[in-house]
Write a protein that holds these residues in place. Sequence first.
Motif, PDB file in Angstrom:
ATOM      1  N   PHE A   1      10.992   2.456  -0.105  1.00  5.71           N
ATOM      2  CA  PHE A   1      10.903   1.789   1.193  1.00  5.71           C
ATOM      3  C   PHE A   1      10.532   0.323   0.965  1.00  5.71           C
ATOM      4  N   VAL A   2      11.286  -0.579   1.586  1.00  4.32           N
ATOM      5  CA  VAL A   2      10.905  -1.988   1.619  1.00  4.32           C
ATOM      6  C   VAL A   2      11.043  -2.482   3.057  1.00  4.32           C
ATOM      7  N   ILE A   3      10.229  -3.471   3.406  1.00  2.00           N
ATOM      8  CA  ILE A   3      10.247  -4.034   4.753  1.00  2.00           C
ATOM      9  C   ILE A   3      10.814  -5.454   4.684  1.00  2.00           C
ATOM     10  N   PRO A   4      11.982  -5.691   5.272  1.00  2.00           N
ATOM     11  CA  PRO A   4      12.573  -7.038   5.225  1.00  2.00           C
ATOM     12  C   PRO A   4      11.704  -8.072   5.936  1.00  2.00           C
ATOM     13  N   LYS A   5      11.838  -9.313   5.518  1.00  2.00           N
ATOM     14  CA  LYS A   5      11.083 -10.404   6.122  1.00  2.00           C
ATOM     15  C   LYS A   5      11.326 -10.502   7.628  1.00  2.00           C
ATOM     16  N   LYS A   6      12.557 -10.197   8.053  1.00  2.00           N
ATOM     17  CA  LYS A   6      12.920 -10.356   9.460  1.00  2.00           C
ATOM     18  C   LYS A   6      12.644  -9.115  10.305  1.00  2.00           C
ATOM     19  N   ALA A   7      11.978  -8.113   9.741  1.00  2.00           N
ATOM     20  CA  ALA A   7      11.662  -6.899  10.505  1.00  2.00           C
ATOM     21  C   ALA A   7      10.839  -7.251  11.740  1.00  2.00           C
TER      22      ALA A   7
ATOM     23  N   LEU B   1       5.334  -0.095  13.052  1.00  2.00           N
ATOM     24  CA  LEU B   1       6.065   1.171  13.122  1.00  2.00           C
ATOM     25  C   LEU B   1       6.678   1.508  11.759  1.00  2.00           C
ATOM     26  N   ALA B   2       7.119   0.490  11.048  1.00  2.00           N
ATOM     27  CA  ALA B   2       7.657   0.709   9.697  1.00  2.00           C
ATOM     28  C   ALA B   2       6.593   1.306   8.787  1.00  2.00           C
ATOM     29  N   HIS B   3       5.363   0.804   8.885  1.00  2.00           N
ATOM     30  CA  HIS B   3       4.273   1.365   8.094  1.00  2.00           C
ATOM     31  C   HIS B   3       3.971   2.810   8.501  1.00  2.00           C
ATOM     32  N   GLU B   4       4.063   3.085   9.793  1.00  2.00           N
ATOM     33  CA  GLU B   4       3.828   4.455  10.268  1.00  2.00           C
ATOM     34  C   GLU B   4       4.882   5.410   9.704  1.00  2.00           C
ATOM     35  N   PHE B   5       6.117   4.935   9.634  1.00  2.00           N
ATOM     36  CA  PHE B   5       7.200   5.769   9.101  1.00  2.00           C
ATOM     37  C   PHE B   5       6.986   6.030   7.617  1.00  2.00           C
ATOM     38  N   ILE B   6       6.628   5.006   6.860  1.00  2.00           N
ATOM     39  CA  ILE B   6       6.345   5.178   5.433  1.00  2.00           C
ATOM     40  C   ILE B   6       5.195   6.163   5.249  1.00  2.00           C
ATOM     41  N   ASN B   7       4.144   5.968   6.021  1.00  2.00           N
ATOM     42  CA  ASN B   7       2.963   6.831   5.909  1.00  2.00           C
ATOM     43  C   ASN B   7       3.304   8.284   6.238  1.00  2.00           C
ATOM     44  N   PHE B   8       4.189   8.475   7.200  1.00  2.00           N
ATOM     45  CA  PHE B   8       4.637   9.812   7.587  1.00  2.00           C
ATOM     46  C   PHE B   8       5.278  10.523   6.389  1.00  2.00           C
ATOM     47  N   PHE B   9       6.080   9.796   5.602  1.00  2.00           N
ATOM     48  CA  PHE B   9       6.753  10.398   4.454  1.00  2.00           C
ATOM     49  C   PHE B   9       5.863  10.463   3.217  1.00  2.00           C
TER      50      PHE B   9
ATOM     51  N   ILE C   1       3.700  -4.960   1.576  1.00  2.00           N
ATOM     52  CA  ILE C   1       3.236  -3.736   2.232  1.00  2.00           C
ATOM     53  C   ILE C   1       1.736  -3.837   2.467  1.00  2.00           C
ATOM     54  N   ASP C   2       1.299  -3.399   3.631  1.00  2.00           N
ATOM     55  CA  ASP C   2      -0.143  -3.350   3.944  1.00  2.00           C
ATOM     56  C   ASP C   2      -0.648  -1.945   3.613  1.00  2.00           C
ATOM     57  N   TYR C   3      -1.241  -1.809   2.435  1.00  2.00           N
ATOM     58  CA  TYR C   3      -1.666  -0.490   1.967  1.00  2.00           C
ATOM     59  C   TYR C   3      -2.781   0.110   2.821  1.00  2.00           C
ATOM     60  N   THR C   4      -3.489  -0.708   3.580  1.00  2.00           N
ATOM     61  CA  THR C   4      -4.555  -0.167   4.428  1.00  2.00           C
ATOM     62  C   THR C   4      -3.987   0.707   5.540  1.00  2.00           C
ATOM     63  N   LYS C   5      -2.695   0.551   5.812  1.00  2.00           N
ATOM     64  CA  LYS C   5      -2.046   1.348   6.858  1.00  2.00           C
ATOM     65  C   LYS C   5      -1.440   2.642   6.311  1.00  2.00           C
ATOM     66  N   LEU C   6      -1.486   2.810   5.007  1.00  2.00           N
ATOM     67  CA  LEU C   6      -0.906   4.008   4.383  1.00  2.00           C
ATOM     68  C   LEU C   6      -2.022   4.994   4.080  1.00  2.00           C
ATOM     69  N   THR C   7      -2.518   5.624   5.128  1.00  2.00           N
ATOM     70  CA  THR C   7      -3.697   6.484   5.012  1.00  2.00           C
ATOM     71  C   THR C   7      -3.423   7.794   4.275  1.00  2.00           C
ATOM     72  N   ASN C   8      -2.153   8.155   4.157  1.00  2.00           N
ATOM     73  CA  ASN C   8      -1.825   9.394   3.442  1.00  2.00           C
ATOM     74  C   ASN C   8      -1.798   9.216   1.924  1.00  2.00           C
TER      75      ASN C   8
ATOM     76  N   GLY D   1      21.126 -11.012   7.835  1.00  2.00           N
ATOM     77  CA  GLY D   1      20.185 -11.022   8.959  1.00  2.00           C
ATOM     78  C   GLY D   1      20.816 -10.731  10.298  1.00  2.00           C
ATOM     79  N   THR D   2      22.069 -10.294  10.305  1.00  2.00           N
ATOM     80  CA  THR D   2      22.755  -9.990  11.570  1.00  2.00           C
ATOM     81  C   THR D   2      22.005  -8.910  12.348  1.00  2.00           C
ATOM     82  N   THR D   3      21.518  -7.901  11.621  1.00  2.00           N
ATOM     83  CA  THR D   3      20.659  -6.866  12.202  1.00  2.00           C
ATOM     84  C   THR D   3      19.287  -6.971  11.549  1.00  2.00           C
ATOM     85  N   ALA D   4      18.241  -7.013  12.371  1.00  2.00           N
ATOM     86  CA  ALA D   4      16.876  -7.144  11.843  1.00  2.00           C
ATOM     87  C   ALA D   4      16.329  -5.752  11.511  1.00  2.00           C
ATOM     88  N   TYR D   5      16.747  -5.216  10.375  1.00  2.00           N
ATOM     89  CA  TYR D   5      16.277  -3.886   9.972  1.00  2.00           C
ATOM     90  C   TYR D   5      14.768  -3.917   9.723  1.00  2.00           C
ATOM     91  N   ASP D   6      14.123  -2.811  10.084  1.00  2.00           N
ATOM     92  CA  ASP D   6      12.679  -2.690   9.882  1.00  2.00           C
ATOM     93  C   ASP D   6      12.336  -2.036   8.553  1.00  2.00           C
TER      94      ASP D   6
END
Length: 375
Positions: free
Chosen positions: A275-281, A286-294, A97-104, A71-76
Amino acid sequence: MVNKKKIFLSLMLIFSLILAGCGSQRKLLLLNWGEYINEDLITKFEIEHNAQVVLSLADSNELFYSKIKSGTTAYDLVIPSDYMIEKMMSKDLLQEIDYTKLTNLTDDNQFMDGVLQIQSKMVEGNEKYAIPYFWGTFGLMYNKNKPGLEESVTTYGWDAYFKPELRPSNTKVGMYNVPRYVYAAAMFYLNQSPNEYSETKLSQAQEALLKANINEWGTDTLKKGIVSNNLDLAFVYTGDFLDMLYLKLDDGNKLENIAFDIHIPDQTMAFMDAFVIPKKARHVDLAHEFINFFLNPENAYENASVVGYATPLKKSYEMITSYQGSDEWLNAWAYANKKYYPVYENGFFKGTPLKNLSSEALDKINQMVNKVKIR
């Protein structure tokens, strides 16, 4: 006459607006493998989403885990593999993951059957935490310039890798330097599951590895060693092989003149990086937006074109394999995907995804591999 004071004030205003714009940028902390993303797409995402992506690298799943756990760095966002996703889930290090944000991710833009089969063999509920990024298999990459080696590998498979008497003399052999992968390779050769552990199996694996006469232990160095004729045979990601194949094609080489290939045994490792989102993100939206982009098929297509691994999306795969035109590179890319990542009519795909083993088992596997290395 030019009013220098007005010009100065105008420039200061523009500079202030630029600074304000930079200050308002959202920041995404991404932890990924090396050479595993199209950096032009990162730039495109940053522009479209007024964001800054800070990319950090790790060279093993175990390092991913230690960085997230500390947890030294809070990766998103982090992109680990199947068995490490299982471990992160068991240690409650991930958020859903919140699938409602993955519109693609739509009815006409779904994951490939091979990806879904890998997920179905992973720990139950992994779909709640992991969105496929790349997937594929492992195989035996070999030097076609070594007389008799291609016939040996394609005829005997794992036996050719582990039994020196079944391959040409003085064949230089490389092994992927991750103990979990080493153990898995030995288990496949012994016709046993790579996801089961016992002291007896460990002893059998050690004996097999010692007899194999492995010359080099590496990661990316293996694929490069075969291409440069410094190695003859190595256990690698199929994507590593394709990465080198595409580099040769980029240089104008013809497929028929490329002096290396890969054999994928029926029993081998299959993997899914996700893609996984750490608890401490801290930047979850923005993480969901990045996943959705890909998950955009065009972006996934462009990402695969640079990285060389298999796209997880059916639509992107169809874009790759349906190409018909005069571009030799695109024709070769289509051919490679159809040959090395075929879509089987019955849905079957080659490979077994790795599951997480206990810490005690992993420690003993590490010790065994170190003994083999210093034999």
